[in-house]
Write a protein that holds these residues in place. Structure first.
Motif, PDB file in Angstrom:
ATOM      1  N   THR A  23       9.327  -0.769 -26.627  1.00 25.21           N
ATOM      2  CA  THR A  23      10.587  -0.045 -26.751  1.00 25.21           C
ATOM      3  C   THR A  23      11.715  -1.052 -26.913  1.00 25.21           C
ATOM      4  N   GLY A  24      12.740  -0.668 -27.646  1.00 29.93           N
ATOM      5  CA  GLY A  24      13.845  -1.591 -27.864  1.00 29.93           C
ATOM      6  C   GLY A  24      15.122  -0.889 -28.233  1.00 29.93           C
ATOM      7  N   GLN A  25      16.211  -1.637 -28.133  1.00 19.82           N
ATOM      8  CA  GLN A  25      17.529  -1.140 -28.503  1.00 19.82           C
ATOM      9  C   GLN A  25      18.333  -2.307 -29.078  1.00 19.82           C
ATOM     10  N   VAL A  26      18.776  -2.160 -30.330  1.00 24.98           N
ATOM     11  CA  VAL A  26      19.483  -3.215 -31.045  1.00 24.98           C
ATOM     12  C   VAL A  26      20.830  -2.678 -31.503  1.00 24.98           C
ATOM     13  N   GLN A  27      21.909  -3.468 -31.325  1.00 33.64           N
ATOM     14  CA  GLN A  27      23.230  -3.068 -31.771  1.00 33.64           C
ATOM     15  C   GLN A  27      23.339  -3.245 -33.279  1.00 33.64           C
ATOM     16  N   LEU A  28      23.869  -2.222 -33.966  1.00 36.61           N
ATOM     17  CA  LEU A  28      23.933  -2.250 -35.415  1.00 36.61           C
ATOM     18  C   LEU A  28      25.194  -2.914 -35.961  1.00 36.61           C
ATOM     19  N   LEU A  29      26.354  -2.675 -35.325  1.00 33.75           N
ATOM     20  CA  LEU A  29      27.600  -3.199 -35.881  1.00 33.75           C
ATOM     21  C   LEU A  29      27.605  -4.718 -36.009  1.00 33.75           C
TER      22      LEU A  29
ATOM     23  N   SER B 230      28.308  -9.214 -39.219  1.00 40.02           N
ATOM     24  CA  SER B 230      28.196 -10.676 -39.229  1.00 40.02           C
ATOM     25  C   SER B 230      26.761 -11.186 -39.289  1.00 40.02           C
ATOM     26  N   GLY B 231      25.803 -10.282 -39.287  1.00 41.02           N
ATOM     27  CA  GLY B 231      24.405 -10.716 -39.290  1.00 41.02           C
ATOM     28  C   GLY B 231      23.904 -11.137 -37.927  1.00 41.02           C
ATOM     29  N   ALA B 232      24.690 -10.892 -36.866  1.00 42.69           N
ATOM     30  CA  ALA B 232      24.293 -11.288 -35.514  1.00 42.69           C
ATOM     31  C   ALA B 232      23.239 -10.323 -34.975  1.00 42.69           C
ATOM     32  N   MET B 233      22.247 -10.866 -34.307  1.00 46.04           N
ATOM     33  CA  MET B 233      21.192 -10.050 -33.706  1.00 46.04           C
ATOM     34  C   MET B 233      21.482  -9.897 -32.222  1.00 46.04           C
ATOM     35  N   VAL B 234      21.861  -8.688 -31.809  1.00 47.81           N
ATOM     36  CA  VAL B 234      22.185  -8.398 -30.416  1.00 47.81           C
ATOM     37  C   VAL B 234      21.138  -7.400 -29.905  1.00 47.81           C
ATOM     38  N   ILE B 235      20.264  -7.877 -29.038  1.00 46.81           N
ATOM     39  CA  ILE B 235      19.178  -7.045 -28.511  1.00 46.81           C
ATOM     40  C   ILE B 235      19.545  -6.635 -27.090  1.00 46.81           C
TER      41      ILE B 235
ATOM     42  N   LEU C 202      20.298 -17.818 -36.417  1.00 49.22           N
ATOM     43  CA  LEU C 202      20.228 -17.466 -35.008  1.00 49.22           C
ATOM     44  C   LEU C 202      21.597 -17.557 -34.330  1.00 49.22           C
ATOM     45  N   SER C 203      22.644 -17.819 -35.106  1.00 52.68           N
ATOM     46  CA  SER C 203      23.949 -18.112 -34.507  1.00 52.68           C
ATOM     47  C   SER C 203      24.483 -16.970 -33.656  1.00 52.68           C
ATOM     48  N   GLY C 204      24.131 -15.721 -33.988  1.00 53.70           N
ATOM     49  CA  GLY C 204      24.655 -14.599 -33.229  1.00 53.70           C
ATOM     50  C   GLY C 204      23.643 -13.948 -32.300  1.00 53.70           C
ATOM     51  N   LEU C 205      22.562 -14.658 -31.974  1.00 55.69           N
ATOM     52  CA  LEU C 205      21.501 -14.065 -31.167  1.00 55.69           C
ATOM     53  C   LEU C 205      21.960 -13.843 -29.732  1.00 55.69           C
ATOM     54  N   ARG C 206      21.697 -12.630 -29.209  1.00 55.54           N
ATOM     55  CA  ARG C 206      21.956 -12.303 -27.812  1.00 55.54           C
ATOM     56  C   ARG C 206      20.782 -11.485 -27.283  1.00 55.54           C
ATOM     57  N   LEU C 207      20.297 -11.865 -26.106  1.00 56.75           N
ATOM     58  CA  LEU C 207      19.164 -11.174 -25.493  1.00 56.75           C
ATOM     59  C   LEU C 207      19.596 -10.685 -24.118  1.00 56.75           C
ATOM     60  N   ALA C 208      19.879  -9.401 -24.003  1.00 61.68           N
ATOM     61  CA  ALA C 208      20.343  -8.866 -22.723  1.00 61.68           C
ATOM     62  C   ALA C 208      19.185  -8.572 -21.781  1.00 61.68           C
TER      63      ALA C 208
ATOM     64  N   LYS D 289      10.533 -12.386 -18.141  1.00 63.88           N
ATOM     65  CA  LYS D 289      11.874 -11.849 -18.357  1.00 63.88           C
ATOM     66  C   LYS D 289      12.736 -12.943 -18.971  1.00 63.88           C
ATOM     67  N   VAL D 290      13.420 -12.598 -20.076  1.00 61.06           N
ATOM     68  CA  VAL D 290      14.263 -13.553 -20.794  1.00 61.06           C
ATOM     69  C   VAL D 290      15.666 -12.988 -20.907  1.00 61.06           C
ATOM     70  N   THR D 291      16.683 -13.793 -20.581  1.00 65.67           N
ATOM     71  CA  THR D 291      18.076 -13.388 -20.749  1.00 65.67           C
ATOM     72  C   THR D 291      18.837 -14.496 -21.459  1.00 65.67           C
ATOM     73  N   LEU D 292      19.709 -14.095 -22.382  1.00 65.20           N
ATOM     74  CA  LEU D 292      20.551 -15.037 -23.123  1.00 65.20           C
ATOM     75  C   LEU D 292      21.786 -14.285 -23.599  1.00 65.20           C
ATOM     76  N   GLU D 293      22.920 -14.536 -22.943  1.00 64.49           N
ATOM     77  CA  GLU D 293      24.155 -13.834 -23.307  1.00 64.49           C
ATOM     78  C   GLU D 293      24.578 -14.185 -24.727  1.00 64.49           C
ATOM     79  N   ASP D 294      24.504 -15.445 -25.095  1.00 63.81           N
ATOM     80  CA  ASP D 294      24.676 -15.932 -26.454  1.00 63.81           C
ATOM     81  C   ASP D 294      24.143 -17.354 -26.486  1.00 63.81           C
ATOM     82  N   LEU D 295      24.083 -17.948 -27.682  1.00 59.34           N
ATOM     83  CA  LEU D 295      23.458 -19.265 -27.799  1.00 59.34           C
ATOM     84  C   LEU D 295      24.239 -20.367 -27.102  1.00 59.34           C
ATOM     85  N   ALA D 296      25.518 -20.131 -26.821  1.00 55.71           N
ATOM     86  CA  ALA D 296      26.307 -21.123 -26.098  1.00 55.71           C
ATOM     87  C   ALA D 296      26.177 -20.974 -24.587  1.00 55.71           C
ATOM     88  N   SER D 297      25.491 -19.933 -24.139  1.00 57.22           N
ATOM     89  CA  SER D 297      25.314 -19.660 -22.711  1.00 57.22           C
ATOM     90  C   SER D 297      23.912 -20.064 -22.278  1.00 57.22           C
TER      91      SER D 297
END
Length: 275
Positions: free
Chosen positions: A89-95, A100-105, A149-155, A183-191
């Motif tokens: 199961t998953g949920q991905v933000q579309l906007l 910007s091509g960012a992948m926000v999961i 991968l610049s906009g990757l976020r893993l909540a 369990k993996v968490t990553l707010e953004d690549l700079a975090s």
């Protein structure tokens, strides 16, 4: 100016209608009808059969996020399936993806995955998909369509109640793991990137924890600080230092390894040493 305003307003209305209609259409599609196409794509890529025995659904009702779910996934191999998954199961933000091509999961959960790896008496591994899959991988590696991968976020990314098995018919070695959780968490690549996991390997518990201060730094060629700890009854290992990807991949830090008994460690992994 009024004409320009009317034109712009009309374009906005058309865009809303088009995108809104697309979301309504996608939300009304029965994605189970596309299982044969998915299976064919997997067969073309790997030469193996992929089956989704459960329901396959995609939800775009809000228009701002994509929710998906699939159950009863099987990736074939003789004599037993190489991979089975109870559900994904998953949920991905579309906007962010559209703008910007960012992948926000927001959520990605794999429940009860079972992986069976094996080497037969001839030495052939069941994860070897042959020359066809290797050729396809080479083409994709040299292609220019890699996603940034610049906009990757893993909540919230998790693996729950996984199992793993390995059997080598040439050596007789067998390894079995159960209760695999990650369990993996990553707010953004700079975090900071945080990975925590555990399992029971050959009837003994194992825990793993990894933190990295900035994955973005490593991807851009600079150093990233990493702390890692592996704990078992037979062996403990820690690393505290830096990791780099350029100009050559490398580590710079302190690595500690504590093995109480090499013989007991080998026996635990079903490779007992000669007396």
């Amino acid at each position: 100016m009024k004409i320009l305003a009317y034109i712009l307003g009309g374009l906005v209305v058309v865009a809303v209608v088009v995108f809104g209609g697309a979301f309504v259409w996608l939300g009304s599609v029965d994605w189970n009808d596309y299982k044969p196409e998915i299976a064919e794509a997997a067969r073309e890529a790997t030469g193996r059969e992929l089956a989704i025995d459960g329901d396959l659904s995609v939800d775009l009702s809000t228009g701002l996020e994509l929710k998906f779910a699939a159950g009863g996934i099987r990736f074939a191999n003789a004599p037993a399936d190489m991979v089975t998954v109870a559900s994904v199961t998953g949920q991905v933000q579309l906007l962010p993806m559209l703008l910007s091509g960012a992948m926000v999961i927001d959520r990605f959960v794999v429940q009860e995955p079972v992986i069976n790896l094996a080497v037969d008496k001839t030495g052939k591994a069941n994860w070897d998909f042959g020359d066809k899959a290797r050729d396809r991988g080479d083409r994709e590696h040299h292609g220019d369509g890699d996603m940034s991968l610049s906009g990757l976020r893993l909540a919230d990314v998790q693996i729950e109640k996984g199992k793993f098995g390995f059997a080598n018919a040439t050596t007789g070695q067998t390894v079995a793991a159960s209760d695999i959780t990650v369990k993996v968490t990553l707010e953004d690549l700079a975090s900071p990137l945080n990975v925590a996991g555990g399992l029971v390997l050959n009837n003994e518990p194992v825990t793993l924890k990894v933190t990295m201060d900035t994955p973005e730094g490593m991807l851009k060629g600079s150093n990233a600080t990493v702390q890692a700890a592996l704990n078992t009854k037979r062996v403990t290992a820690t690393y505290d230092g830096r990791v780099r990807s350029e100009p050559t991949p490398g580590l710079e830090g302190e690595f500690l390894l504590d093995i109480a008994s090499v013989g007991k460690l080998a026996a635990w992994l079903d490779r007992p040493l000669d007396k």
